[in-house]
Design an enzyme around this catalytic site. Structure first.
Site, PDB file in Angstrom:
ATOM      1  N   THR A 167      33.351  46.751  37.479  1.00 33.29           N
ATOM      2  CA  THR A 167      34.348  46.695  36.412  1.00 33.29           C
ATOM      3  C   THR A 167      34.487  48.037  35.710  1.00 33.29           C
ATOM      4  O   THR A 167      35.601  48.536  35.497  1.00 33.29           O
ATOM      5  CB  THR A 167      33.969  45.600  35.390  1.00 33.29           C
ATOM      6  OG1 THR A 167      34.000  44.345  36.063  1.00 33.29           O
ATOM      7  CG2 THR A 167      34.935  45.573  34.226  1.00 33.29           C
TER       8      THR A 167
ATOM      9  N   CYS B 157      37.869  22.711  35.509  1.00 32.04           N
ATOM     10  CA  CYS B 157      38.375  21.461  34.944  1.00 32.04           C
ATOM     11  C   CYS B 157      39.067  21.732  33.609  1.00 32.04           C
ATOM     12  O   CYS B 157      39.196  20.849  32.787  1.00 32.04           O
ATOM     13  CB  CYS B 157      37.229  20.489  34.694  1.00 32.04           C
ATOM     14  SG  CYS B 157      36.596  19.786  36.200  1.00 32.04           S
TER      15      CYS B 157
END
Lengths: 383, 372
Positions: B71, B317
């Protein structure tokens, strides 16, 4: 001269003959909140004093006291001898060095040679002599120096009143069971009941593997934040995975949430009765989501006989969020771990479910066995 | 435990960690200090630097800066290179590139995103059509972390340079380094790599840059890493990285061949009425992305975890961000996106594990479908 924290209490004086009991519980709660800080707690006429702590920790003591219910207000001040020189030494420490001020004296010891007015005038005069930037303003001063001359040859001097948490001492209004989710509302509901003196125990439902360990961790974090006020440091979790699966498999999709809530209430009631809790508490607010309509609440209430307290029922979401921020729970509540997997969320949940339809659908399930099974999964976490 | 989430991270290479640990316990000096012991650390760090660099690039033409990981390397490369005009990348990038490109907007640079194909690789013509004389940077992920699809970065870099010679070309090589054969061509200016995907430690990575290319640091301080990345060097991490790379590269071609076979073996043992394959056949041998339609990847991954099989997922979810951004960009519908599993291998993966894993996958999906 010793740094002390002065605590004044809220409604306890209303309690007539029960006052002694309320005071004992209150003192006990103060002690609990100060756990880990060496101190002495003494009661004097109408207030408590926290004494003998390390001076550097005064802010910490005050911070802890500030979240104890029953505290009306508190001040960090000095306990000193009651001679004018000693009082002045304290007054100098709490007084501003410039701006407008006044001195307000309360004289519990009526034999003291000077009257309240005379004490105020004398101390005020000395402050004016020493700090030339000060000006007296009796009506709307920027600062007030408070002096409290007491019977035992001691005086208290302090510079401000801080607002306490208010309410009643936790434990003086029975015991309730809060159904805590990972959301914003339920911790606020728990806070509000604790504020009225209720001992609030916690029950959380999870549906691993449909919900993550992170969701459970989040609830523990919320419970810890809440414990600052409720003084309860345990949480029970119950697994309702099988119940969700059964409902999903067998019943009308639009009733998913309604039926699950009925199960939660049943489980909660059994748990509450077993451990001597007298009511259930939820964070429901009328109309906030599909299951929180009056019909939804009626359908949940129908399966329990304990009272269900919903302290947020008339609150807007904004009001709840404001309270959540105030108690320091908001940032945790909005962490992205959800307590219900989207697989179980119907596209069009029933907004006004009819009790007869609900009961009909529920007949497809072995309610009792599912409830018992779930209760057996109960796990207690202490923190 | 059968660990098949190696694209997320790998188990640290024990021998590499021990070797680095032994060295750093003895030679704990600050490599910037001026006495003999410090110099020993400085030179070992230099050897590590050279060792990692030469695996994929000519040290005459490239140099290596140690960073805290992929990153940081991506960010350093992007914010150094895209200073004005526009910058072009793909919709198949890792978040480290995608978010940095979005940040460019706030810094007055227009980000442009070229579409990807279903296998996660960029549509090359579309990418090139976005490049114009105002383009200062083009960034293309080498191996897609979500599908394993491989972009031809050498070819793309050449075509970009042919069009706009002064445009900088970079690539996020985190899933490629140590896994597929890589040789940096002179058209590639910047290449980001990470240690913990090949047995190194988390918190270590590197940016490989063409010599002569000027960068502007994100972190200022003592001037380490030629002033491009200040802060006392992460000696343990850097040494472990180089030792792990040494061992990884020693068997890179054989590992690749073997794992390609394993990848196909695993897929062949899956119930094809339940699973669709999103990874291309010519992609990285280390990644097999699957989708079990109508299933929740997040739930499935926890069910598998409970059964001792560890895999990644591209779906959550969550009601807010349920699906993988990249796979969505690949054009898959919600049914496919909801059930994404990313299976990723390492040279330690065995054939037996894959038989067992295939069985567990089939079973878990069936179980899920029976229940719901």
């Amino acid at each position: 001269m010793e740094k002390v924290v002065i605590i004044r209490y809220a409604e306890i004086h209303l309690k007539g003959k029960n006052r002694g009991y309320f005071e004992r519980v209150f003192a006990n709660n103060l002690e609990k909140s100060l756990k880990g800080i060496r101190h002495e707690l003494h009661r004097t006429s109408g207030r408590w004093l926290v004494e003998k702590f390390e001076e550097g920790r005064a802010e910490e003591v005050a911070e802890r006291i500030s979240s104890v219910f029953g505290v009306h207000s508190y001040s960090i001040g000095y306990l000193l001898g009651s001679s004018m020189d000693e009082i002045y030494a304290g007054a100098k420490l709490v007084s501003p060095k410039e701006g407008t001020f006044k001195v307000e004296t309360h004289r519990g010891y009526k034999q003291y040679p000077l009257s309240s007015m005379e004490i105020s005038a004398e101390i005020g005069g000395r402050l004016l002599d020493e700090f030339h930037g000060l000006k007296v303003d009796i009506h709307s001063p920027e600062h007030t120096v408070f002096i409290d001359v007491r019977e035992n040859g001691k005086a208290l001097v302090f510079g401000s009143f801080e607002e306490g948490a208010g309410g009643m001492p936790v434990g003086t209004s029975g015991k309730g069971l809060l159904l805590i989710s990972g959301g914003i509302d339920s911790p606020v509901a728990g806070y509000m009941m604790a504020k009225r003196g209720m001992q609030v125990e916690l029950l959380h439902f999870h549906s691993y593997p449909y919900t993550s360990d992170g969701a459970k961790e989040k609830v523990v974090s919320l419970a810890k934040i809440l414990s600052k006020y409720t003084l309860v440091t345990r949480l029970t979790t119950v697994k309702v995975t099988k119940i969700q699966e059964e409902i999903h498999a067998k019943c009308a999709a639009e009733l998913n949430v309604t039926l699950l809530r009925r199960f939660m209430f049943r489980i909660a009631e059994k748990f509450a009765l077993k451990y001597g809790m007298q009511c259930l508490i939820t964070g429901e607010s009328l109309g906030q989501v599909a299951s929180q309509t009056i019909e939804g609440m009626t359908s949940s209430n129908a399966v329990v006989s304990l009272p269900v307290l919903r302290p947020l029922v008339g609150f807007d979401k904004d009001e709840i969020i404001a309270r959540s921020r105030k108690i320091g729970a908001y940032e945790t509540s909005i962490l992205p771990f959800e307590d219900c997997c989207t697989v179980f969320l119907p596209e069009h949940p029933a907004i006004r479910p009819k009790l007869s339809f609900i009961e009909e659908e529920e007949k497809k399930l072995d309610v009792e066995t599912l409830v018992e099974e779930a209760l057996r999964s109960a796990e207690k976490t202490e923190f | 435990m059968i660990y098949l989430d190696n694209a997320a991270t790998t188990r640290p290479n024990r021998a590499a960690v021990l070797r680095a640990q032994t060295f750093t316990e003895e030679n704990f000096f600050n490599p910037s200090a001026l006495y003999g012991g410090a110099f020993a650390v400085f030179s070992e760090l230099g050897r590590a630097r050279e060792s990692i660099l030469t695996r994929i690039a000519d040290p005459q033409k490239f140099e290596l800066i140690f960073t805290s990981g992929g990153t940081e390397s991506d960010n350093l490369a992007i914010f150094s290179s895209a200073r004005r005009g526009n910058a072009v990348t793909t919709t198949g990038e890792h978040a480290a590139v995608e978010r940095a490109f979005n940040e460019l907007k706030n810094r007055g640079v227009e980000p442009r995103f070229a579409p990807v194909r279903p296998d996660g690789t960029v549509d090359e013509e579309a990418l090139l059509s976005l490049v114009d004389e105002k383009t200062t940077l083009v960034s293309v992920i080498h191996v897609s972390n979500e599908t394993g699809g491989i972009n031809d970065i050498a070819g793309l870099a050449r075509r970009v340079k042919e069009k706009i010679p002064r445009c900088i070309f970079m690539s996020d090589g985190v899933q490629a380094f140590g896994k597929i054969p890589v040789r940096l061509t002179s058209d590639i200016d910047l290449y980001a790599v990470s240690a913990h995907k090949i047995g190194g430690l988390k918190g270590t990575g590197a940016l490989i840059k063409r010599k002569g290319l000027a960068l502007s640091p994100l972190i200022f301080g003592g001037g380490q890493e030629k002033g491009l990345r200040s802060g006392t060097e992460n000696v343990l991490g850097a040494l472990t990285f180089s030792y792990a790379a040494e061992s990884k590269f020693a068997t890179l071609p054989e590992d690749g061949e073997r794992l390609k076979g394993y990848r196909e073996l695993l897929f062949s043992e899956l119930d094809h009425t339940l699973f669709t394959r999103l990874s291309p056949g010519n992609g990285s041998p280390y990644i097999l992305t699957l989708s079990a339609k109508g299933v929740r990847g997040e739930v499935l991954s926890r069910m598998l975890w409970d059964g001792g099989v560890v895999v990644g997922t591209g779906s959550a979810c969550s009601s807010k961000h349920p699906y993988s951004r990249v796979l969505k960009a690949c054009g898959y519908g919600e049914e496919v996106l909801g059930g994404v599993l990313r299976v990723s291998f390492s040279p330690e993966t065995t054939e037996e594990e894959l038989h067992a894993a295939a069985k567990a996958f089939n079973q878990a999906v069936k179980q899920f479908k029976e229940k719901l």
